[in-house]
Motif scaffolding. Structure first.
Motif, PDB file in Angstrom:
ATOM      1  N   UNK A 103       0.830  -1.208   0.000  1.00 46.64           N
ATOM      2  CA  UNK A 103       0.000   0.000   0.000  1.00 46.64           C
ATOM      3  C   UNK A 103       0.869   1.264   0.000  1.00 46.64           C
ATOM      4  N   UNK A 104       1.867   1.305   0.887  1.00 44.09           N
ATOM      5  CA  UNK A 104       2.731   2.491   0.965  1.00 44.09           C
ATOM      6  C   UNK A 104       3.451   2.703  -0.369  1.00 44.09           C
ATOM      7  N   UNK A 105       3.967   1.609  -0.936  1.00 45.31           N
ATOM      8  CA  UNK A 105       4.661   1.739  -2.229  1.00 45.31           C
ATOM      9  C   UNK A 105       3.696   2.242  -3.308  1.00 45.31           C
ATOM     10  N   UNK A 112      -2.724   2.915  -7.557  1.00 42.23           N
ATOM     11  CA  UNK A 112      -3.813   2.066  -8.065  1.00 42.23           C
ATOM     12  C   UNK A 112      -4.967   1.969  -7.071  1.00 42.23           C
ATOM     13  N   UNK A 113      -4.650   1.808  -5.782  1.00 39.69           N
ATOM     14  CA  UNK A 113      -5.705   1.672  -4.764  1.00 39.69           C
ATOM     15  C   UNK A 113      -6.566   2.932  -4.674  1.00 39.69           C
ATOM     16  N   UNK A 114      -5.974   4.090  -4.979  1.00 39.26           N
ATOM     17  CA  UNK A 114      -6.723   5.345  -4.960  1.00 39.26           C
ATOM     18  C   UNK A 114      -7.593   5.449  -6.209  1.00 39.26           C
ATOM     19  N   UNK A 118     -10.391   2.068  -3.514  1.00 37.77           N
ATOM     20  CA  UNK A 118     -10.321   1.168  -2.357  1.00 37.77           C
ATOM     21  C   UNK A 118     -10.196   2.010  -1.081  1.00 37.77           C
ATOM     22  N   UNK A 119      -9.422   3.092  -1.195  1.00 39.61           N
ATOM     23  CA  UNK A 119      -9.266   4.077  -0.110  1.00 39.61           C
ATOM     24  C   UNK A 119      -9.570   5.448  -0.717  1.00 39.61           C
ATOM     25  N   UNK A 120     -10.330   6.306  -0.025  1.00 42.54           N
ATOM     26  CA  UNK A 120     -10.603   7.638  -0.589  1.00 42.54           C
ATOM     27  C   UNK A 120      -9.311   8.416  -0.853  1.00 42.54           C
ATOM     28  N   UNK A 121      -9.221   8.973  -2.042  1.00 43.23           N
ATOM     29  CA  UNK A 121      -8.010   9.694  -2.455  1.00 43.23           C
ATOM     30  C   UNK A 121      -7.688  10.843  -1.507  1.00 43.23           C
ATOM     31  N   UNK A 122      -8.710  11.619  -1.113  1.00 46.06           N
ATOM     32  CA  UNK A 122      -8.456  12.788  -0.273  1.00 46.06           C
ATOM     33  C   UNK A 122      -7.966  12.390   1.113  1.00 46.06           C
ATOM     34  N   UNK A 123      -8.384  11.197   1.569  1.00 47.15           N
ATOM     35  CA  UNK A 123      -7.956  10.725   2.891  1.00 47.15           C
ATOM     36  C   UNK A 123      -6.448  10.508   2.924  1.00 47.15           C
ATOM     37  N   UNK A 329      -8.324  -3.968   6.153  1.00 47.75           N
ATOM     38  CA  UNK A 329      -8.912  -5.229   5.686  1.00 47.75           C
ATOM     39  C   UNK A 329      -9.189  -5.232   4.178  1.00 47.75           C
ATOM     40  N   UNK A 330      -9.686  -4.091   3.655  1.00 52.94           N
ATOM     41  CA  UNK A 330      -9.914  -3.982   2.208  1.00 52.94           C
ATOM     42  C   UNK A 330      -8.598  -4.036   1.434  1.00 52.94           C
ATOM     43  N   UNK A 331      -7.557  -3.433   2.002  1.00 59.35           N
ATOM     44  CA  UNK A 331      -6.248  -3.424   1.331  1.00 59.35           C
ATOM     45  C   UNK A 331      -5.657  -4.834   1.253  1.00 59.35           C
ATOM     46  N   UNK A 332      -5.871  -5.631   2.305  1.00 58.22           N
ATOM     47  CA  UNK A 332      -5.387  -7.019   2.303  1.00 58.22           C
ATOM     48  C   UNK A 332      -6.061  -7.792   1.163  1.00 58.22           C
ATOM     49  N   UNK A 333      -7.371  -7.615   1.020  1.00 58.92           N
ATOM     50  CA  UNK A 333      -8.100  -8.292  -0.061  1.00 58.92           C
ATOM     51  C   UNK A 333      -7.634  -7.767  -1.428  1.00 58.92           C
ATOM     52  N   UNK A 334      -7.423  -6.460  -1.513  1.00 61.81           N
ATOM     53  CA  UNK A 334      -7.069  -5.823  -2.789  1.00 61.81           C
ATOM     54  C   UNK A 334      -5.689  -6.252  -3.293  1.00 61.81           C
ATOM     55  N   UNK A 335      -4.699  -6.191  -2.409  1.00 66.65           N
ATOM     56  CA  UNK A 335      -3.323  -6.485  -2.826  1.00 66.65           C
ATOM     57  C   UNK A 335      -2.993  -7.979  -2.815  1.00 66.65           C
TER      58      UNK A 335
END
Length: 475
Positions: A103-105, A112-114, A118-123, A329-335
């Motif tokens: 995620x950090x990378x 891609x996650x933004x 998957x995660x709000x871009x502004x957040x 949890x969403x990031x684990x599923x996503x990546x």
């Protein structure tokens, strides 16, 4: 010593069941406890206190006017974790760290996650810990979070939940190591009898990881500290000593030709790896906070040029954000395409209108946290707070909803703890330490923090908490 009067209470107790029966992995310890008089336990506790003072196991509390040096009280009764239970925690932590690193990378590169929402871009992009100078960065070996201290709690259902991720400069590992040395003296025979996994090789593993992230065969390694007034200075000096590397502060270092050098009595010596214990924005006044007196001017350019490796990588702090935490949890599923092994505490994001209204309506039942605060600061424990504190936090949430999350008040498991009134249950959390080098490794032990006040759920050392040695069993 008799434990018949021990009260389990309405929580999951690590040693006893609700019916007062000792759990299997504690049975040998209970046998030992029954042979030991209360007077002897008091003597052992007193000896542990003296050993802590002798070892200099102190931390600084900035808001305390009575003096800055404090001892992190070490309770004489250990927390014991069964092997199968630990294997479950280990698998879940490895999975989480791997996903967070991806995620950090991603957010500093392809995002891609933004783009996939998957995660709000502004957040992410609006977080004060999202560092624009790190955009496009590819750290050595692709690793961002080399050292992590993840906080877990156990609820009354007996399940562990991730409370928060600490990927910037997680502290406390030195207390885990020194506590083990002290408690081993109190129970010299029990360690071999029970088969307690060792933690003493942590400095060797830490050094190996730091050497791994350098592109040099025999890299020069150092620990970068803000200095003697930092709350964790004992830990900085302890780890440098145990690894046999230099302890340096910003004034000891200079940059020349995008390389970093230590100023020594023999002249300048290039340094190749720094385990930094300075927050991101104080690292380099030329790139980040221009008012920082703690960092090294030009070190970020040397880092980008590949002439020095930094652990943890600058920019990791964005994954510590308590609002980002809700999406892990969403990031684990996503990546990874996997279900999370360890679950988050259910979290309400005050930035979301529906969640915010729920929090405002039920603030008396919830724990409210600032998304970027640490150490138990900026927090409201609803059931323990006054009406005026509820009102104050409602106004704070309305004024800046993005800055707050809320969670249900968990009961937190208890462990028998030695008090003036004998053994009593006190609430605990768990901070295992994870190293990410050639592979991800969870150290088989942890810092168990304990709330020393009866009924208190606040375990942070800065708020009056203590600690316990954590025994992970081989079998």
């Amino acid at each position: 010593m008799d434990t018949k009067n021990y009260q389990v209470g309405d929580n999951f107790d690590e040693m006893f069941t609700e019916e007062g029966k000792c759990r299997a992995h504690y049975s040998e310890f209970l046998k030992h406890l029954k042979k030991t008089s209360p007077k002897k336990i008091s003597h052992l506790q007193h000896a542990a206190n003296k050993n802590q003072v002798a070892m200099g196991m102190t931390f600084n509390v900035y808001h305390d006017n009575q003096g800055i040096e404090k001892i992190l009280h070490l309770d004489i009764v250990p927390r014991i974790i069964a092997n199968q239970e630990w294997k479950h925690l280990e698998a879940g932590l490895k999975q989480r760290i791997y996903a967070l690193n991806l995620f950090i990378h991603d957010i500093y590169n392809d995002q891609k996650a933004l783009k996939d929402k998957i995660v709000p871009e502004d957040l992410v992009l609006g977080s004060k810990d999202y560092l624009k100078p790190c955009i496009g960065l590819n750290p050595p070996k692709g690793i961002w979070c080399h050292i992590t201290g993840t906080d877990l709690v156990r609820n009354k259902d007996g399940n562990y939940y991730i409370l928060e991720d600490n990927l910037r400069c997680p502290s406390g590992v030195s207390y885990m190591l020194e506590s083990r040395e002290i408690i081993k003296r109190a129970y010299p025979d029990l360690f071999n009898q029970l088969g307690v996994m060792p933690v003493s090789d942590y400095p060797v593993k830490l050094l190996k990881m730091l050497q791994f992230i350098s592109n040099k065969e025999k890299p020069v390694v150092g620990v970068l500290t803000p200095g003697i007034y930092n709350s964790a200075y004992f830990e900085h000096s302890y780890l440098a000593l145990q690894m046999g590397v230099e302890l340096v502060s910003g004034v000891d270092l200079i940059t020349k030709g995008k390389k970093v050098y230590m100023q020594t009595t023999k002249g300048l010596e290039q340094i190749d790896v720094l385990y930094r214990r300075i927050d991101d924005t104080f690292l380099d006044p030329l790139t980040f906070n221009p008012h920082s007196l703690l960092g090294v001017p030009g070190i970020f350019e040397a880092y980008k040029a590949g002439n020095i490796a930094l652990a943890n990588a600058p920019g990791t702090g964005v994954a510590d954000d308590k609002a980002v935490y809700a999406y892990v949890p969403k990031l684990i599923k996503y990546y990874l395409g996997e279900e999370p092994i360890l679950h988050n505490v259910p979290t309400y994001l005050c930035r979301e209108e529906k969640d915010r209204q729920y929090v405002l309506d039920h603030i008396e039942e919830l724990v409210v946290k600032e998304t970027n605060a640490a150490g138990g600061y900026g927090m409201l424990i609803g059931p323990k707070a006054t009406k005026s504190e509820h009102t104050k936090f409602r106004e704070l949430i309305k004024g800046n909803p993005t800055n707050y999350i809320a969670q249900p008040t968990l009961s937190l498991s208890t462990v028998p703890t030695w008090t003036e009134d004998g053994l009593q249950g006190r609430h605990v959390d768990l901070r295992p330490y994870i190293l990410y080098g050639e592979e991800i490794e969870v150290i088989p032990g942890a810092l168990t923090r304990v709330a020393l006040k009866k009924g208190s759920l606040v375990v942070n050392s800065s708020q009056g908490g203590g600690s316990k040695d954590t025994w992970v069993l081989y079998n």
